[in-house]
Structures are given as structure tokens and as C-alpha cells.
Design a protein around this motif. Structure first.
Motif, PDB file in Angstrom:
ATOM      1  N   ARG A 181      55.946  36.764 -35.077  1.00 52.17           N
ATOM      2  CA  ARG A 181      56.769  36.216 -36.168  1.00 52.17           C
ATOM      3  C   ARG A 181      58.198  35.981 -35.675  1.00 52.17           C
ATOM      4  NH1 ARG A 181      57.045  39.849 -41.338  1.00 52.17           N
ATOM      5  NH2 ARG A 181      55.972  38.319 -42.629  1.00 52.17           N
ATOM      6  N   ASN A 184      58.732  32.978 -33.629  1.00 51.96           N
ATOM      7  CA  ASN A 184      58.358  31.732 -34.318  1.00 51.96           C
ATOM      8  C   ASN A 184      56.946  31.269 -33.979  1.00 51.96           C
ATOM      9  OD1 ASN A 184      60.861  31.343 -35.708  1.00 51.96           O
ATOM     10  ND2 ASN A 184      61.770  30.656 -33.790  1.00 51.96           N
ATOM     11  N   LEU A 186      54.137  31.814 -35.890  1.00 50.48           N
ATOM     12  CA  LEU A 186      53.499  32.258 -37.131  1.00 50.48           C
ATOM     13  C   LEU A 186      51.996  32.036 -37.110  1.00 50.48           C
ATOM     14  CD1 LEU A 186      55.989  31.281 -39.976  1.00 50.48           C
ATOM     15  CD2 LEU A 186      55.084  33.547 -39.494  1.00 50.48           C
ATOM     16  N   ASP A 187      51.566  30.920 -36.537  1.00 52.47           N
ATOM     17  CA  ASP A 187      50.126  30.629 -36.501  1.00 52.47           C
ATOM     18  C   ASP A 187      49.371  31.709 -35.726  1.00 52.47           C
ATOM     19  OD1 ASP A 187      50.484  28.387 -37.981  1.00 52.47           O
ATOM     20  OD2 ASP A 187      50.444  26.986 -36.293  1.00 52.47           O
ATOM     21  N   VAL A 190      49.200  34.857 -37.824  1.00 56.63           N
ATOM     22  CA  VAL A 190      48.192  34.729 -38.897  1.00 56.63           C
ATOM     23  C   VAL A 190      46.790  34.918 -38.327  1.00 56.63           C
ATOM     24  CG1 VAL A 190      47.108  33.106 -40.512  1.00 56.63           C
ATOM     25  CG2 VAL A 190      49.606  33.302 -40.422  1.00 56.63           C
ATOM     26  N   LEU A 213      52.783  36.873 -44.156  1.00 62.12           N
ATOM     27  CA  LEU A 213      52.760  35.805 -43.158  1.00 62.12           C
ATOM     28  C   LEU A 213      52.435  34.454 -43.798  1.00 62.12           C
ATOM     29  CD1 LEU A 213      50.932  37.687 -40.270  1.00 62.12           C
ATOM     30  CD2 LEU A 213      53.311  36.900 -40.238  1.00 62.12           C
ATOM     31  N   TYR A 214      51.489  34.462 -44.716  1.00 63.43           N
ATOM     32  CA  TYR A 214      51.178  33.212 -45.428  1.00 63.43           C
ATOM     33  C   TYR A 214      52.393  32.718 -46.216  1.00 63.43           C
ATOM     34  CZ  TYR A 214      46.114  33.167 -44.497  1.00 63.43           C
ATOM     35  OH  TYR A 214      44.875  33.086 -43.901  1.00 63.43           O
ATOM     36  N   ASP A 216      55.554  33.266 -45.488  1.00 62.21           N
ATOM     37  CA  ASP A 216      56.511  32.712 -44.523  1.00 62.21           C
ATOM     38  C   ASP A 216      56.078  31.340 -44.032  1.00 62.21           C
ATOM     39  OD1 ASP A 216      58.012  34.984 -44.780  1.00 62.21           O
ATOM     40  OD2 ASP A 216      57.354  35.893 -42.896  1.00 62.21           O
ATOM     41  N   SER A 217      54.760  31.108 -44.032  1.00 60.12           N
ATOM     42  CA  SER A 217      54.229  29.807 -43.598  1.00 60.12           C
ATOM     43  C   SER A 217      54.198  28.797 -44.738  1.00 60.12           C
ATOM     44  CB  SER A 217      52.804  29.985 -43.040  1.00 60.12           C
ATOM     45  OG  SER A 217      52.774  30.939 -42.015  1.00 60.12           O
ATOM     46  N   ASP A 218      54.766  29.201 -45.886  1.00 60.13           N
ATOM     47  CA  ASP A 218      54.804  28.350 -47.087  1.00 60.13           C
ATOM     48  C   ASP A 218      53.403  28.025 -47.606  1.00 60.13           C
ATOM     49  OD1 ASP A 218      56.421  27.249 -49.036  1.00 60.13           O
ATOM     50  OD2 ASP A 218      56.392  25.251 -48.135  1.00 60.13           O
ATOM     51  N   LYS A 219      52.488  28.986 -47.425  1.00 60.40           N
ATOM     52  CA  LYS A 219      51.124  28.846 -47.941  1.00 60.40           C
ATOM     53  C   LYS A 219      50.972  29.819 -49.112  1.00 60.40           C
ATOM     54  CE  LYS A 219      49.181  27.443 -43.467  1.00 60.40           C
ATOM     55  NZ  LYS A 219      48.213  27.750 -42.385  1.00 60.40           N
ATOM     56  N   SER A 223      48.615  33.195 -49.791  1.00 58.76           N
ATOM     57  CA  SER A 223      49.285  34.487 -49.970  1.00 58.76           C
ATOM     58  C   SER A 223      48.837  35.134 -51.278  1.00 58.76           C
ATOM     59  CB  SER A 223      50.805  34.288 -49.967  1.00 58.76           C
ATOM     60  OG  SER A 223      51.472  35.514 -50.102  1.00 58.76           O
TER      61      SER A 223
END
Length: 805
Positions: A181, A184, A186-187, A190, A213-214, A216-219, A223
Motif C-alpha cells: 500500500r 502504491n 494497491l492491486d 488486494v 484496501l478496496y 483506498d482503490s475507490d471500490k 468494500s
């Protein structure tokens, strides 16, 4: 005759067997009971019933205090309950019993990492990992500490090594995800955590990390799905429902968020918190009127639910409806009358009344609480702080210490207690409390600054700067820390570091005056007055109300021979804002510096007329009168100040010194006698009165006895000057044996005090330690010494040299 031999032989044998069996059974019974408590404790722990787990592990330790594993599990339970100090103590005890208890070492070190003290964590981890190089827990904690210290590559090595040893270790997975994280990636984070969750679908911690994490990934939907699964796994954990509501709200699905909170109200109908959380949500998103209507419905349905009604009061306070909050709390007091809820309402009422400056009402409420429950921490804390504001340091210290007994790591209480000790002149105790606060929160900038200020005020600037530099590394963008550090460099005359630090302040806070103010102080200290004027002017351009910058600018202008210009500048401010007492007082000081005494007196008297309860103008007026040679008028100015601000220590001390210099020691003693009657709890006043009595009436046995009675409170003091006073009285009374160890302690804590060393030399001389006495006298008489008793010290040294001692 021994009773055993009165028993027939065959009966003797049977009795011995019975005793042996009984003793073996007793031992076996203790072990069995311990094992039973321990097993039940683990069972309760796994079912998250931490209160009962705590009882069981404590019971096991009652039977065997040296069981390292029981200590470890008691620590885990205390940590789960949020009792971090107890947890740390239990982990440390387990390590003391078994230095190879790696789980205890890892958990204690992990606590230091969470507290923001990675270096402390490394002190435990480094030697342990040398013995257990492949322990996944130790590797993970070291990786977390390294990551916190900015060594990402080393942290990555540790995380990967830990996972090689224990592929499903959740802490190691969490560490590696955190590294991804921060990098950078993130993938990758996850994927890592998703795979772990698939392998262990019942994991709680990793699902929480995956949800984060989701997010932070704007998902947001992904989340939310993870949080819903957390709710399914832990339906009785409210926090999951709150988190889901926040996610729905973040996605602008306000109605869905409210639905989640409504479900929480239904599922947890016996708790007030979900209702209050729902009300706050409604207020923030649909308006306060709608929230108040719903809140009234809840209260009407449960009029006997005092926790809910207290929550209503807190909600009204949050809305700024102080009068309505007071009414709500008073209703709880009226209905509950006694008990926990009634006292909680009284405490909240008292806090509100303190905010509104209704101190008499607040004190009455606090007294009612303490009459029913003398150990109510909230009431004691308020009474202690009120006493501190009123300079009743004895009451403040007693109350704050009582709170600390129940809350030993409470940083706010430790800081208040430190301030109380400073007020009473107990600097060592103040320092001890601030260091305890810093131990509890090692990287708390506010505590570090307060401790540094205390050290700086007691001539220990290098220590203060070290503390500030360390916390500055941790918080490089904290303006308050940089401000304090710059001031430390200025005061220690390290102008190179100060200049660099002030320039950094200018960059960090270009809208504030402080960077330019400090740059001006540095230039002023180095005699570059023209440059300092420019810097101070820049500071005032950013903050025209910066009184320190204005005063410093005036000093530079006076140094440049432009006193008239300095006076005109301040005069303009005073004319524009006649109620600005700080500027008017400064104007009076400038006229005093220019030796225009009539004008100085006029401006200072105007300041006093505007703000009669400010001690500084009275002191300035006294200085004006002294400059004019009017000793009687100066005394009157000091006396007027003490009438307006009773027992103000600067005024009291200077007036007393004035009486002494004028040969009126009796007046000085009388001044402190009156102050002591009003404030017998003040250590400063007691100390000064006792010293006056011994210095000026030391030949009178009654006066010595009275001085001894006053100073007896200092027998166990940690503050050097108090120890010195009491010991000096004992010496005057002829008890060098009792005085010597006190003066040795005082000298150890204040090695640079000439007075203390002189008194120590006298005690050593009277105790037959002539060589030590001579060493101390030679030390204090080097150069041009200035301290009370310097003539006597020279006489004693001459006598010792004459004897050849």
C-alpha cells in the motif's frame, strides 16, 4: 515427649502415609485448579468474552505467579480490553520469568510499534531474533518497526521471510499488504489479502484490511461487501454496522446508510449508543429538527433509560444548545437522584457551568458527586483543575493524584499534575510526571514541548533540545514543535541552527509571524539591529497583534538610537486601539527606558485603570518609582499589585527583596507571614518564609522552631531548594547529622547551585569532613560568585586553609 512417639507403630505408619498423600493431593489439586482456570481463560478469550477471560487468568496467577504462559495470556486479555499498561506489564513479567518467550517479546514490541516508538520495539526484537532467526512473529514485528522508521526494503525482507516460515500468518500478510500500500501497489495488496481470505473465510482482521484496501482503490461496493460478511461473522459487533453505514454514506446512498443504522437500533435495542449514532447521522444529513424529533421519540419510549437521556444531553451540547442540555441533565438528576447516572449528569452540568464561568454552581455540583462517591474521577479531575486555576496547589495535587491511582497512564492528568507541581515550585516532581506522560505517549508533540519548556526553564537546554529534535524527526511538519525547537536554539545561543530552523518555519507557515520573529531575535542577539528591524516588521505585517514582535522591534530601535521612533510606533497602536493594554504597558516601558518617568507613569497608570488585575503594570510602576528614587512610592505600587493579585510570586518576591535591601527584614517576614496565612499550602511561600526566618532571626530559638515547623514538609522533597531550606534550618539548630544527607541529595539534583554547595560545605565541616568542605567552597568561590553567604563562605575557606585542611 514428641506426640508422634505416643502413637502405636502401625498407626504411626498409617498417619505418615495419610499426611504424604494429603500433601501430594494438595499439590496436585493446585496444579489442577491452575490448569482449569487457564483452560477456561483461553476458552473465554477465543469467544471474545475478555472480562471473564481476565478473571480466569488472574485466578491462575494467584495459584502460580511465576507461570510465564499465564502471564502472557493475561497480557493478551488486558490488551484486548484496552488496558495497555497492564498488558505491557504482563508481557514484561512473562519475559522476566522466561527470557525465551518469543510470543511475549513479539507482543510487547508490537505494542511499542503501535505507540509510535519503533526504536523501543527494536530493543526487544533485536536480541531475540538473534536467538530465534526464523520466528515469524519476531520477523513480522521487526518488519513493522523498520517500516515505521522508513526502511521499506528491510521491512519487505522481513515480511517475506516471515511468510516463508508461516504462509498463513495474518500479521505477516497484513505487514506485506501495508508495504504494498505504501509503495502504491494497491492491486498487489488486494490480491495478497484476497487469497488469504479465500484460504481462511472466517478471518476477521484480514477482511477488515481487505475492506480498507478496496476503499483506498475507490471500490466502495466491494468494500461494503466485505463489511457485510464481517457482520455475518460477528453480528454482535456494532462497529461493523457503523463502518457499513459510513461506506453507504460515502457512496451518497444516505437512505441505505440510515437503514443500516436503523437495523443496528433494532438489533441492539438494549444499548443507547446505536440510537445516539442514528440521531447524529440524521442531524448531519437530514437536519437537526428531524433528529430532535426522533430523539424525543426514543426518550418517550424509554423514560427510565438514563444512559439514553444522558446521550440526549450530549447531543444537545453538540448542537450548541447549552441551555437545553442543562435542562436535560437537570431532569436526569431530578429523576435518578443518586447513583451513577445522576452523578454523570451532575458532572456534565458542572463542566457546562465551568465553561459558562459559573464556578460556584459548578463547585456545588462537584461536591454533591464527591459526597456520594469520593473517588469519582471526573469530579476529582474538575475539582483539581479548578483548584489549580485558583492556585490551591495542595488540593489540586491531592485530587489529581487520586485520579492517577485509577488512571495511571492518563496523559492529560499527568500534565495537569505537572503544572500543579510547577506552581508549587516542585520542579522535579513536575518533570517526573511529564516524563511519565511521555513514556505513555512517546511521540506526543504537546507533551514533548511541555517537558522541553520545563527543562529549558531550569537551565537544561541541551536536554530540552534533544527531546524536541527527536520528536521533530517524527513530526517534521509540526509547526508547534519547530517553533519550540527554534526558541531552544535561540536561548542556547546556537544561532546557526536557530537561523536554519527559523527559515524552515517561514517555509512551513508563511502566513504566521513566528519565523520572521525568531529571525529578528537572532539578528538582534548578534548585534545586526537593522536586519532585526526588517525581520520584526515582516512578523508584524503578518500578525499586527504579535506583542512579542512589537516589543522586540522597539528594543532594536532603541539599540539603534531611535527611541523616539519606537515610541511613536507604539503610540499609533495605542491611539488606534485605546483598550490594548499590552501595547499601552509596552509604551510605558519604552518611556521608562527613555527615562521619561512622568510619561511612563501616566501610561502605566492608564494600563492599571483599564486592567486592574494584571500584575505586570504594578511591577513596572514600582520600577518607575525606584528609578525616580521614591522608595516609599515603589513599595506602595508593589502593595497595590498584591492587593489586586494576592500573593503574586514575582511581586511578593521583589517587594520582600526591597524590604531586605532597605534593612527592613521584619517587613519582609511580615509580608510572607500574611501570605502564608492565606495560602499555607503554597510551597513557594512556605519556603521563602522559612528561609527569611532562619536568615534574619536564626539566633532566636522560637523563630528557628517556627521555621523548622514550616519547612518540615520538605523532609522528603525532591526539589533541591526545598531540601536546602530544611537542611539549612537543621544546621542552624545544630543537627548536622540530619542535614548532611538532605544537602547531598540537593547538590546531586542541583550540581550548579552555589548556595546549595555552600550549605553542603558547612554541613560537611560540622560533620568532620573538612577536605570535602574545602573542595565545595573552592568550587563555589571561583570567579566572581554572587550568592547569599558568600562572605561567610570566604571566611570558612580561609580558616580551612589556615588549618591546612
Amino acid at each position: 515427649m514428641n506426640a508422634l512417639f505416643a502413637i502405636p507403630h502401625n498407626m504411626r505408619f498409617a498417619l505418615l502415609v495419610a499426611v504424604l498423600v494429603a500433601s501430594l493431593t494438595a499439590c496436585g489439586g493446585a496444579d489442577a485448579r491452575k490448569a482449569s482456570h487457564f483452560a477456561r481463560g483461553q476458552e473465554y478469550y477465543r469467544s471474545q468474552n475478555y472480562d471473564k477471560a481476565n478473571v480466569e487468568f488472574r485466578n491462575a496467577l494467584q495459584i502460580d505467579p511465576n507461570d510465564a504462559e499465564a502471564r502472557f495470556w493475561a497480557g493478551r486479555t488486558a490488551e484486548a480490553l484496552g488496558n495497555l499498561q497492564d498488558a505491557a506489564g504482563m508481557y514484561q513479567a512473562a519475559i522476566d520469568i522466561d527470557p525465551n518467550h518469543t510470543a511475549a517479546i513479539a507482543n510487547l514490541a508490537r505494542m511499542f510499534v503501535f505507540a509510535g516508538a519503533p526504536q523501543r520495539a527494536m530493543e526487544y526484537i533485536t536480541p531475540a531474533i538473534e536467538r530465534f532467526t526464523k520466528d515469524a512473529d519476531l520477523l513480522t514485528v521487526r518488519g513493522a518497526a523498520r517500516l515505521q522508521m522508513g526502511n521499506t526494503d528491510a521491512a519487505l525482507d522481513d515480511a517475506q521471510s516471515a511468510l516463508a516460515q508461516a504462509p498463513d500468518d495474518e500479521n505477516a500478510i497484513a505487514l506485506l499488504a501495508s508495504i504494498y500500500r505504501q509503495s502504491n501497489k494497491l492491486d498487489e495488496a488486494v490480491k495478497l489479502v484476497s487469497r488469504a481470505v479465500e484460504r481462511n473465510p472466517k478471518t476477521i482482521d484480514l477482511r477488515q484490511i481487505l475492506a480498507s484496501l478496496y476503499f483506498d482503490s475507490d471500490k466502495i461496493d466491494e468494500s461494503s461487501e466485505q463489511v457485510r460478511r464481517l457482520i455475518a461473522l460477528q453480528p454482535r459487533v456494532l462497529q461493523h454496522r457503523y463502518q457499513l453505514a459510513l461506506l453507504e454514506s460515502h457512496a451518497n446512498r444516505k437512505d441505505d446508510a440510515q437503514r443500516v443504522l436503523e437495523e443496528a437500533v433494532t438489533q441492539f435495542a438494549d444499548l443507547p449508543d446505536p440510537k445516539i449514532t442514528l440521531i447524529n447521522f440524521i442531524a448531519d444529513n437530514f437536519g437537526r429538527d428531524r433528529a430532535l424529533e426522533r430523539l424525543d421519540q426514543f426518550v418517550a419510549a424509554e423514560p427510565g433509560n438514563f444512559e439514553l437521556r444522558l446521550g440526549k444531553g450530549a447531543f444537545l451540547q453538540r448542537l450548541g444548545m447549552a441551555d437545553a442540555a442543562v435542562e436535560a441533565y437537570r431532569a436526569v438528576v431530578a429523576d435518578a437522584r443518586t447513583g451513577k447516572a445522576a452523578n454523570a449528569a451532575r458532572n456534565r452540568l458542572a463542566a457546562l457551568e465551568i465553561q459558562r464561568d459559573h464556578l460556584t454552581v459548578a463547585k456545588k455540583l462537584i461536591a454533591e458527586v464527591l459526597e456520594e462517591n469520593p473517588r469519582d474521577n471526573d469530579a476529582l479531575l474538575m475539582r483539581g483543575n479548578l483548584a489549580l486555576d485558583a492556585n490551591d496547589t495542595a488540593t489540586a495535587v491531592a485530587d489529581l493524584r487520586a485520579v492517577l491511582r485509577d488512571q495511571p497512564g492518563a496523559v492529560g492528568v499527568l500534565r495537569s499534575l505537572a503544572r500543579a507541581h510547577v506552581r508549587s515550585g516542585e520542579i522535579k516532581l513536575a518533570e517526573d510526571n511529564l516524563r511519565a506522560a511521555l513514556d505513555a505517549q512517546p511521540d506526543n508533540p504537546d507533551v514533548a514541548i511541555e517537558l522541553a519548556q520545563l527543562l529549558g526553564s531550569t537551565a537544561r537546554l541541551p536536554q530540552a533540545i534533544t527531546i524536541l529534535e527527536r520528536v521533530g524527526e517524527r513530526f517534521p511538519n509540526n509547526i508547534a514543535v519547530q517553533h519550540a525547537l527554534t526558541l531552544g536554539y535561540v536561548n542556547s545561543k546556537n544561532y546557526v541552527a536557530a537561523r536554519s530552523s527559523s527559515e524552515k518555519l517561514k517555509t512551513m507557515a508563511p502566513q504566521e509571524a513566528s519565523g520572521w520573529y525568531f529571525a529578528g531575535l537572532i539578528a538582534q542577539a548578534q548585534g545586526r539591529y537593522d536586519e532585526s528591524v526588517d525581520e520584526f516588521s515582516e512578523a508584524l505585517a503578518r500578525n499586527p497583534q504579535a506583542a512579542d514582535a512589537l516589543a522586540a522591534l522597539a528594543r532594536s530601535e532603541i539599540a539603534l538610537g531611535e527611541t523616539k521612533r519606537a515610541i511613536e510606533r507604539v503610540r499609533k497602536i495605542v491611539d488606534a486601539t485605546p483598550g490594548d493594554v499590552v501595547s499601552r504597558n509596552l509604551l510605558g516601558e519604552l518611556f521608562l527606558a527613555a527615562k521619561d518617568l512622568p510619561q511612563a507613569r501616566t501610561e502605566i497608570e492608564k494600563t492599571i485603570a483599564t486592567k486592574s488585575n494584571w500584575w505586570l503594570p504594578y511591577r513596572n510602576l514600582a520600577l518607575v518609582e525606584l528609578s525616580a528614587g521614591r522608595l516609599t512610592d515603589a513599595v506602595r505600587a508593589y502593595e497595590a499589585g498584591l492587593k489586586a493579585v494576592p500573593d503574586q510570586e514575582m511581586l511578593l518576591g521583589e517587594l520582600s527583596a526591597l524590604h531586605e535591601r532597605s534593612g527592613h527584614a521584619d517587613l519582609a517576614i511580615g509580608l510572607y507571614e500574611e501570605a502564608f496565612k492565606r495560602r499555607p499550602q503554597s510551597n513557594v511561600i512556605a519556603n521563602n518564609l522559612a528561609m527569611l526566618l532562619v536568615n534574619y532571626r536564626g539566633s532566636n530559638r522560637d523563630s528557628l522552631t517556627r521555621a523548622n515547623e514550616i519547612a518540615a514538609r520538605f523532609a522528603d522533597a525532591s526539589e533541591p531548594r526545598y531540601l536546602d531550606t530544611y537542611a539549612w534550618i537543621l544546621l542552624k539548630m545544630g543537627d548536622a547529622v540530619a542535614a548532611l544527607p538532605l544537602l547531598e541529595r540537593a547538590a546531586e539534583n542541583a550540581p550548579d547551585s552555589s548556595v546549595v554547595r555552600y550549605h553542603l560545605a558547612v554541613a560537611q565541616l560540622q560533620s568532620g569532613q573538612g577536605n570535602h568542605a574545602r573542595e565545595n567552597l573552592e568550587k563555589v568561590l571561583k570567579g566572581t560568585p554572587r550568592f547569599a553567604g558568600v562572605a561567610d563562605a570566604r571566611r570558612l575557606l580561609d580558616e580551612l586553609k589556615g588549618r591546612g585542611s
